[in-house]
Motif scaffolding. Structure first.
Motif, PDB file in Angstrom:
ATOM      1  N   LEU A  58      -7.679   7.585  -0.102  1.00 24.46           N
ATOM      2  CA  LEU A  58      -7.900   6.184  -0.475  1.00 24.46           C
ATOM      3  C   LEU A  58      -6.583   5.411  -0.500  1.00 24.46           C
ATOM      4  N   LEU A  59      -5.515   6.061  -0.944  1.00 19.92           N
ATOM      5  CA  LEU A  59      -4.191   5.439  -0.927  1.00 19.92           C
ATOM      6  C   LEU A  59      -3.803   5.059   0.499  1.00 19.92           C
ATOM      7  N   ALA A  60      -3.996   5.976   1.427  1.00 25.21           N
ATOM      8  CA  ALA A  60      -3.658   5.682   2.823  1.00 25.21           C
ATOM      9  C   ALA A  60      -4.480   4.500   3.340  1.00 25.21           C
ATOM     10  N   LEU A  61      -5.756   4.441   2.964  1.00 25.50           N
ATOM     11  CA  LEU A  61      -6.598   3.315   3.378  1.00 25.50           C
ATOM     12  C   LEU A  61      -6.141   2.009   2.735  1.00 25.50           C
ATOM     13  N   ALA A  62      -5.668   2.079   1.502  1.00 24.32           N
ATOM     14  CA  ALA A  62      -5.210   0.871   0.804  1.00 24.32           C
ATOM     15  C   ALA A  62      -4.047   0.197   1.533  1.00 24.32           C
ATOM     16  N   LEU A  63      -3.328   0.968   2.324  1.00 31.21           N
ATOM     17  CA  LEU A  63      -2.200   0.403   3.069  1.00 31.21           C
ATOM     18  C   LEU A  63      -2.649  -0.487   4.222  1.00 31.21           C
ATOM     19  N   VAL A  64      -3.903  -0.349   4.659  1.00 29.03           N
ATOM     20  CA  VAL A  64      -4.358  -1.104   5.830  1.00 29.03           C
ATOM     21  C   VAL A  64      -5.636  -1.913   5.598  1.00 29.03           C
ATOM     22  N   GLN A  65      -6.296  -1.713   4.478  1.00 35.46           N
ATOM     23  CA  GLN A  65      -7.526  -2.440   4.188  1.00 35.46           C
ATOM     24  C   GLN A  65      -7.232  -3.673   3.342  1.00 35.46           C
ATOM     25  N   THR A  66      -8.061  -4.699   3.460  1.00 29.77           N
ATOM     26  CA  THR A  66      -7.841  -5.925   2.690  1.00 29.77           C
ATOM     27  C   THR A  66      -7.944  -5.682   1.189  1.00 29.77           C
TER      28      THR A  66
END
Length: 152
Positions: A58-66
């Motif tokens: 989820l952290l990795a996704l937080a870097l690219v998701q709005t």
């Protein structure tokens, strides 16, 4: 790169959950392996690491998701760089210890053809290093991108 880091983490989380639920395929490739299968502390550790790995995904996704923009930039950077560093150190430790073992500078506890030590040297160590590189590149990309957006 962040999507790759996220998938990498989710795959590792799935493995932890599989083993926590009693699965044994591949368990003999890790240090403690089947010696502690079924012990409550080991199962708890597998659940905990699985949850931490989901958090990493989820952290990795937080870097690219709005939705990641709701999290302070500095916190995301510290967490992403921190995860990347821990993964690189963890994988590097496996590889270095394995290289020292293969060079005969450290002896194996049980000399067999293919041990968990070999798995850690040639499979898990490089795999953890790869994940660490994914996270470091993700953090770097986010750092550059978010800095450019900050100064507009």
């Amino acid at each position: 790169m962040s999507y790759t880091a996220s998938v990498w983490m989710f795959v590792f989380a799935a493995m932890s959950f599989y083993w926590a639920l009693g699965g044994t395929t591949g368990l003999n490739t890790v240090s403690l392996g089947q010696e502690v299968t079924g012990e409550s502390w080991f199962i708890a550790a597998l659940w905990l690491t699985g949850i931490l790995k989901v958090g990493g995904g989820l952290l990795a996704l937080a870097l690219v998701q709005t939705w990641g923009q709701q999290i302070p930039r500095r916190l995301l950077l510290i967490a992403a760089w921190g995860v990347g560093a821990v993964l690189v150190i963890h994988g590097g430790d496996f590889v270095i210890q394995g290289a020292l073992t293969e060079a005969g500078l450290i002896s194996l506890s049980s000399p067999t053809a293919w041990t968990p030590d070999h798995w850690q040297t040639f499979v898990w160590g490089p795999w953890w290093l790869l994940g660490g590189l994914f996270f470091c590149l993700s953090a770097w990309n986010y750092q550059l991108k978010s800095r450019n957006q900050q100064f507009r």
